[in-house]
Scaffold this motif. Structure first.
Motif, PDB file in Angstrom:
ATOM      1  N   GLU A  55       0.822  -1.222   0.000  1.00 32.07           N
ATOM      2  CA  GLU A  55       0.000   0.000   0.000  1.00 32.07           C
ATOM      3  C   GLU A  55       0.857   1.273   0.000  1.00 32.07           C
ATOM      4  N   PRO A  56       1.847   1.414   0.926  1.00 30.09           N
ATOM      5  CA  PRO A  56       2.689   2.625   0.827  1.00 30.09           C
ATOM      6  C   PRO A  56       3.519   2.680  -0.452  1.00 30.09           C
ATOM      7  N   VAL A  57       3.892   1.518  -1.009  1.00 28.43           N
ATOM      8  CA  VAL A  57       4.623   1.513  -2.286  1.00 28.43           C
ATOM      9  C   VAL A  57       3.750   2.148  -3.376  1.00 28.43           C
ATOM     10  N   LEU A  58       2.501   1.689  -3.442  1.00 29.94           N
ATOM     11  CA  LEU A  58       1.592   2.193  -4.476  1.00 29.94           C
ATOM     12  C   LEU A  58       1.331   3.683  -4.330  1.00 29.94           C
ATOM     13  N   LEU A  59       1.077   4.115  -3.092  1.00 29.30           N
ATOM     14  CA  LEU A  59       0.734   5.524  -2.879  1.00 29.30           C
ATOM     15  C   LEU A  59       1.932   6.427  -3.161  1.00 29.30           C
ATOM     16  N   SER A  60       3.140   5.969  -2.792  1.00 25.23           N
ATOM     17  CA  SER A  60       4.309   6.816  -3.056  1.00 25.23           C
ATOM     18  C   SER A  60       4.621   6.848  -4.551  1.00 25.23           C
ATOM     19  N   LEU A  61       4.481   5.697  -5.234  1.00 25.85           N
ATOM     20  CA  LEU A  61       4.733   5.678  -6.683  1.00 25.85           C
ATOM     21  C   LEU A  61       3.727   6.560  -7.418  1.00 25.85           C
ATOM     22  N   ARG A  62       2.481   6.574  -6.947  1.00 28.28           N
ATOM     23  CA  ARG A  62       1.480   7.443  -7.577  1.00 28.28           C
ATOM     24  C   ARG A  62       1.906   8.905  -7.464  1.00 28.28           C
ATOM     25  N   ARG A  63       2.396   9.293  -6.290  1.00 31.91           N
ATOM     26  CA  ARG A  63       2.791  10.702  -6.112  1.00 31.91           C
ATOM     27  C   ARG A  63       4.033  11.040  -6.938  1.00 31.91           C
ATOM     28  N   LEU A  64       4.980  10.099  -7.028  1.00 28.14           N
ATOM     29  CA  LEU A  64       6.151  10.325  -7.886  1.00 28.14           C
ATOM     30  C   LEU A  64       5.712  10.430  -9.352  1.00 28.14           C
ATOM     31  N   ALA A  65       4.765   9.574  -9.740  1.00 28.97           N
ATOM     32  CA  ALA A  65       4.290   9.594 -11.128  1.00 28.97           C
ATOM     33  C   ALA A  65       3.541  10.897 -11.423  1.00 28.97           C
TER      34      ALA A  65
END
Lengths: 212, 212
Positions: free
Chosen positions: B192-202
């Motif tokens: 979950e934190p991986v997905l949310l952080s990757l979304r913000r980087l993207a």
């Protein structure tokens, strides 16, 4: 509109709106007399953003004030303004900089961004809160013995890229720049539970298809 | 291995391991004497899952115990066992059933699942915690005046589908069924934190590409 109408249209109690006004989360209305003020559509919109941050994102009032200050900073170009606002949204746990697992995770994050061609994350954004959140998430997985290398991360990152593109498409529906930045912040926070719940529903569906 | 080695290999302090043993989060080792016991690779793996739930997922001990009971229930087939474990993972705010906005959001969620052909979510999973979390997330967006209809949700759902497929691919790397179910729970929480952080980087990358 008057405070009562702002309260009715937003669904936010008058006492809460007055609290937001006192805390500087909502700009003052146009004073009509000592006790009455007039509020516009901008107040209604801003109220939605404040609720998104505080109720859904569980952001503390002082942090919400920082996010809003970035949203309102029209001295920046559009990309920088979006970035400043995103920077201020809380990002979860911080990595431990002295830890060797953290160092290795930083290497994995950099390699991932390089493979994706996400040059911004490696350059100006290399020490952004989102980057640090990713490093901490990778470290946590590794400390617990779960696989988390570039090969595992790539499909997640590609999906995140599609999500981010949908995010910006949504903000571009708004006409004025200020509205777009407001929407970017609100949608970042509000779509997090949407994404996580859809992932769990999709897991159930995929498991049903594969195993029954 | 002895407790000291389990502690060293997992990075979890002995006192914490003893606490997990007392709380029933970790099965007892093979007793060698009144004060010594032998632990296996299964204990090491289970320790990773317990840490994922409690440290990363911030799941309370009683809830973690329920999740683990579902993980251990080998009377169920693979799909049901994955589902029981997922069901027990906390899912955020519950929707208000009496609210008209909730009712409309439920209609949107059903229409979305129908459009996607996710028949499981509409059938047996229709009142799952993930479904209720989605309904609450849609309601929250609408109450705050942000667009959240099937058209807006579809790209997010398609990405969630790809993520879920990557999730199950990861669990299938494990050989035994018990390991697969453990991994499914841990990876749901840990990614979950991986997905949310990757979304913000993207988002930052996409904004950089579109606006500079």
């Amino acid at each position: 509109m008057r405070l009562a109408e702002l309260s009715e249209r937003s669904g936010v109690p008058s006492a809460t709106i007055k609290y937001y006004l006192r805390e500087g989360l909502l700009p003052p209305g146009n004073r009509l007399s000592a006790t009455r003020a007039d509020y516009g559509e901008g107040h209604l919109r801003r109220l939605g953003l404040v609720r998104a941050l505080i109720q859904v994102g569980r952001v503390p009032v002082t942090t919400a004030r920082e996010v809003l200050a970035a949203v309102d900073d029209d001295s920046l170009d559009h990309h920088m303004r979006l970035g400043a606002a995103a920077w201020a949204i809380p990002h979860g746990a911080e990595p431990d900089p002295a830890d060797p697992v953290t160092e290795a995770a930083r290497g994995t994050a950099d390699e991932l961004l390089e493979r994706l061609g996400w040059t911004f994350g490696r350059g100006a954004g290399a020490d952004s809160p989102a980057y640090r959140m990713l490093v901490e998430a990778i470290s946590a997985m590794r400390r617990l013995g779960y696989p988390c290398d570039v090969a595992e991360l790539l499909p997640y990152a590609r999906s995140a890229g599609e999500v981010a593109s949908a995010d910006l498409d949504l903000t571009e529906r708004y006409e004025r720049e200020e509205e777009q930045v407001e929407a970017a912040v609100a949608l970042t926070v509000l779509y997090e539970p949407v994404l996580l719940s859809l992932r769990r529903l999709a897991q159930a569906e995929e498991s049903y298809r594969r195993y029954t």
